[in-house]
Write an enzyme that holds these catalytic residues in place. Structure first.
Site, PDB file in Angstrom:
ATOM      1  N   HIS A 160     -20.949   0.772 -15.934  1.00 27.72           N
ATOM      2  CA  HIS A 160     -20.031   1.330 -14.937  1.00 27.72           C
ATOM      3  C   HIS A 160     -19.275   2.488 -15.577  1.00 27.72           C
ATOM      4  CE1 HIS A 160     -20.394  -1.641 -11.704  1.00 27.72           C
ATOM      5  NE2 HIS A 160     -20.587  -2.521 -12.659  1.00 27.72           N
ATOM      6  N   SER A 187       0.818  -1.235   0.000  1.00 25.16           N
ATOM      7  CA  SER A 187       0.000   0.000   0.000  1.00 25.16           C
ATOM      8  C   SER A 187       0.843   1.274   0.000  1.00 25.16           C
ATOM      9  CB  SER A 187      -0.961   0.057   1.201  1.00 25.16           C
ATOM     10  OG  SER A 187      -1.755  -1.080   1.235  1.00 25.16           O
ATOM     11  N   LYS A 222      14.232   6.609   9.527  1.00 24.06           N
ATOM     12  CA  LYS A 222      15.005   5.365   9.549  1.00 24.06           C
ATOM     13  C   LYS A 222      15.177   4.789   8.141  1.00 24.06           C
ATOM     14  CE  LYS A 222      15.698   4.940  13.968  1.00 24.06           C
ATOM     15  NZ  LYS A 222      17.063   5.088  14.484  1.00 24.06           N
ATOM     16  N   CYS A 243     -25.152   0.416 -12.107  1.00 25.36           N
ATOM     17  CA  CYS A 243     -25.316  -1.040 -12.181  1.00 25.36           C
ATOM     18  C   CYS A 243     -26.342  -1.520 -11.151  1.00 25.36           C
ATOM     19  CB  CYS A 243     -23.973  -1.734 -12.032  1.00 25.36           C
ATOM     20  SG  CYS A 243     -23.973  -3.370 -12.786  1.00 25.36           S
ATOM     21  N   LYS A 266       2.524   2.008  -5.258  1.00 25.89           N
ATOM     22  CA  LYS A 266       3.359   1.594  -6.397  1.00 25.89           C
ATOM     23  C   LYS A 266       2.658   1.867  -7.714  1.00 25.89           C
ATOM     24  CE  LYS A 266       4.361  -2.507  -5.277  1.00 25.89           C
ATOM     25  NZ  LYS A 266       3.998  -3.828  -5.552  1.00 25.89           N
ATOM     26  N   GLY A 267       1.347   1.581  -7.737  1.00 28.77           N
ATOM     27  CA  GLY A 267       0.573   1.758  -8.969  1.00 28.77           C
ATOM     28  C   GLY A 267       0.564   3.213  -9.405  1.00 28.77           C
ATOM     29  N   GLU A 277     -17.975   4.927 -14.320  1.00 22.07           N
ATOM     30  CA  GLU A 277     -16.834   5.387 -13.513  1.00 22.07           C
ATOM     31  C   GLU A 277     -15.497   4.913 -14.074  1.00 22.07           C
ATOM     32  OE1 GLU A 277     -19.176   3.252 -12.541  1.00 22.07           O
ATOM     33  OE2 GLU A 277     -18.397   1.590 -11.349  1.00 22.07           O
TER      34      GLU A 277
HETATM   35  N1  GLN Z   1     -25.506  -7.972  -9.036  1.00 23.50           N
HETATM   36  C1  GLN Z   1     -26.011  -7.287 -10.193  1.00 23.50           C
HETATM   37  C2  GLN Z   1     -25.863  -8.106 -11.452  1.00 23.50           C
HETATM   38  O1  GLN Z   1     -25.093  -9.033 -11.504  1.00 23.50           O
HETATM   39  C3  GLN Z   1     -25.307  -5.956 -10.363  1.00 23.50           C
HETATM   40  C4  GLN Z   1     -23.851  -6.091 -10.685  1.00 23.50           C
HETATM   41  C5  GLN Z   1     -23.039  -4.855 -10.423  1.00 23.50           C
HETATM   42  O2  GLN Z   1     -23.497  -3.939  -9.763  1.00 23.50           O
HETATM   43  N2  GLN Z   1     -21.809  -4.824 -10.921  1.00 23.50           N
HETATM   44  O3  GLN Z   1     -26.517  -7.836 -12.424  1.00 23.50           O
END
Ligand code: GLN
Length: 556
Positions: free
Chosen positions: A528, A26, A199, A394, A29-30, A530
């Site tokens: 997703h 932690s 150190k 999702c 590194k990334g 994000e």
């Molecule tokens: N569990 C839900 C599905 O498989 C939502 C998946 C998620 O939020 N990544 O469809």
């Protein structure tokens, strides 16, 4: 940012930078590897980056987020370590399946080869078969156009399971020639408060451990909370056997991780690296990046955003989501104060709604399983009725439709099949192609899919700047039940984004994005988004959420 197109061609083969870690995990590194990548790109070099992880899972897709943090998904549908998210966000280019290999995946290939008789009856061993496969994994990202490949080795030097990777790096360096391969070792330099001293011994020990396996680091990257003075740096150089100019400080940054590239740039790490690799020294303009960091450092106000999920207690379980919220804040010159709310706590707390007092917007992210689902529904109902700007991701979209079914359409017993197999109104159901699936790993609907934006005047469409087709990444097994679409639409829930595999069969389309009419911002997506947000280019759906929250704040 420069792409390298007009730059002079590099002499010789693709160069390699390996990043290892010592003392503790932690350390970032990334982020360090990604920062090096950013500097090289800004010098006009073509860079690829990858992570080799020593654990035995084939990928982190089956791991609990409490164990490993977020599972990051690439365009090509690989379920990967969250460091790949840092790589994409810092380098501004997509990773692929080959950007990450675990021990599990390496072993799986070797064992499959053995079963197929590809080793001609030989004894299959860690050296050379596993190490050869690791070297093949490294080379899988190399082609004539790649100037530098950065490879981060997961874990900490001294870990038993990391040994084959270290040995493969040793061999690789020997084969490629020392001049073409650089080893950067990131070590922790603790400050002992009681003694008032910094150190260096743990760092020395971790370098010793590397030397035992034949690896001599060229650069020592020193992660420390305190500034290191010249005396300490010289001592580290002497005892770790690296050049004085190759000792680089990585102190805690004040505002955001996006300051790290500037921190190493100021110390000239990029120049030292290209010099050591025999690459032409080029100018490295960080002007745009500096501008971005200046924005981050001087917000005009603070917004309070609640994140309501079930893995809240793990700092990294929603890494890309919290990053995307921050990016959207940067775009509006706002600082985000994130309020993490565990969804099952809402189920038990009679005064749960008070937790949302002063909250400017709510995000309900993805997740799996029953725990905390009812709490998410409560938070969503509050957003819909109060109203508070809301973004569902999702599972967050699935929950938003279940809430709407129960409380607006009056469908008692509405639920997702994931939570209740016998739901009276199954609003969310298993996708057809998932019905036969028995294996857990790598079998969801994964990666990038196109989404048609169906309504020009919708908030969704406006957020996406009027685009008609967008691409987002996915990771799910269930979908909205199209049998309920009409009822929802009539009650004011719009299906603003659809996956349309075949325009002649509209019934086969899949709900990708929804929104509620007459609400400042109530948008949720099966995808997703994000994963595609970065500080340089914040994601439109997040940006619009924060924009709506700010507008509401101003008019309150
Ligand atoms: N569990 C839900 C599905 O498989 C939502 C998946 C998620 O939020 N990544 O469809």
């Amino acid at each position: 940012m420069p792409s390298g197109s007009n730059a002079t061609r590099r002499p010789g083969p693709t160069r390699h930078i390996f990043v290892t870690g010592g003392v503790v995990s932690s350390l970032g590194k990334g982020i360090t590897a990604a920062s090096i990548g950013r500097l090289l790109i800004n010098m006009g070099y073509t860079v690829r980056i990858q992570k080799l992880d020593p654990y035995l899972n084939v990928d982190p897709g089956t791991m609990n987020p409490f164990q490993h943090g977020e599972v990051y998904v690439t365009d090509d549908g690989a379920e990967t370590d969250l460091d790949l998210g840092h790589y994409e966000r810092f380098l501004g280019q997509p990773c692929t399946r080959d950007s990450t290999y675990t021990s599990g995946r390496i072993y799986q290939t070797v064992i499959n080869n053995e079963r197929a008789g590809r080793y001609n009856g030989g004894t299959v061993q860690v050296v050379p078969h596993i190490t050869d496969e690791i070297k093949r994994a490294i080379r899988s990202l190399v082609d004539d156009n790649v100037d530098v490949l950065i490879t981060e080795i997961g874990g900490t030097v001294g870990d038993i399971e990391g040994l084959p990777f270290m040995e493969a790096v040793r061999q690789f360096r020997h084969e490629m020639g020392r001049d073409n391969v650089v080893l950067c070792h990131l070590a922790y330099i603790p400050y002992i408060k009681a003694a008032g001293e910094i150190k260096t011994k743990p760092a020395q020990h971790s370098v010793q451990k590397l030397r035992e396996i034949g690896l001599i680091p060229d650069f020592l990257l020193c992660r420390s909370e305190e500034r290191l003075n010249k005396e300490v740096k010289d001592k580290l150089a002497l005892f770790c056997n690296v050049e004085k100019e190759h000792v680089v400080e990585l102190n805690d940054v004040a505002h955001s991780i996006y300051e790290v590239p500037l921190l190493v740039h100021r110390q000239g790490l990029h120049q030292q690296l290209v010099r050591r690799l025999g690459l032409p020294e080029r100018e490295c303009s960080m002007h745009e990046w500096e501008l971005m960091v200046r924005h981050i450092r001087s917000p005009k106000a603070t917004l309070r955003i609640a994140l309501v999920g079930k893995y809240i207690n793990h700092q990294d379980a929603y890494k890309s989501v919290t990053e995307a919220i921050d990016h959207a804040g940067y775009a509006h010159l706002l600082r985000i104060e994130l309020l993490r709310i565990e969804s099952d706590a809402l189920e038990k707390d009679p005064d749960w709604a008070a937790r949302f007092d002063g909250v400017d917007a709510v995000v309900v992210p993805g997740g799996f399983g029953k725990r905390g689902f009812e709490g998410m529904l409560k938070a969503i109902e509050l957003c819909r009725t109060r109203p508070i700007p809301f973004l569902g991701l999702c599972l967050g979209m699935q929950a938003a439709t279940v809430e709407f079914a129960r409380n607006v359409l009056g469908l008692a017993g509405a639920n997702s099949h994931e939570m209740d197999e016998k739901a009276a109104h199954p609003i969310i159901v298993l996708m057809d192609e998932q019905k036969e699936v028995v294996q857990l790993g790598g079998t969801m609907r994964l990666g990038s899919y196109p989404c048609t934006l169906t309504r020009k005047s919708s908030r969704t469409s406006k957020a996406y700047g009027g685009a008609e087709l967008v691409h987002e990444r996915h990771r799910h097994r269930l979908e909205f039940n199209n049998g309920y679409r009409k009822q929802f639409e009539e009650a004011g829930l719009l299906f603003t984004g659809l996956y349309v595999p075949n325009p002649d069969e509209p019934e086969k389309s899949l709900v990708e994005i929804i929104e509620i009419k007459d609400h400042p911002y109530f948008v949720a997506t099966q995808a997703h988004p994000e994963f595609k947000s970065s500080a340089v280019s914040p994601h439109p759906l997040f940006k619009a959420l924060i924009g709506a929250a700010w507008k509401a704040r101003l008019s309150s």
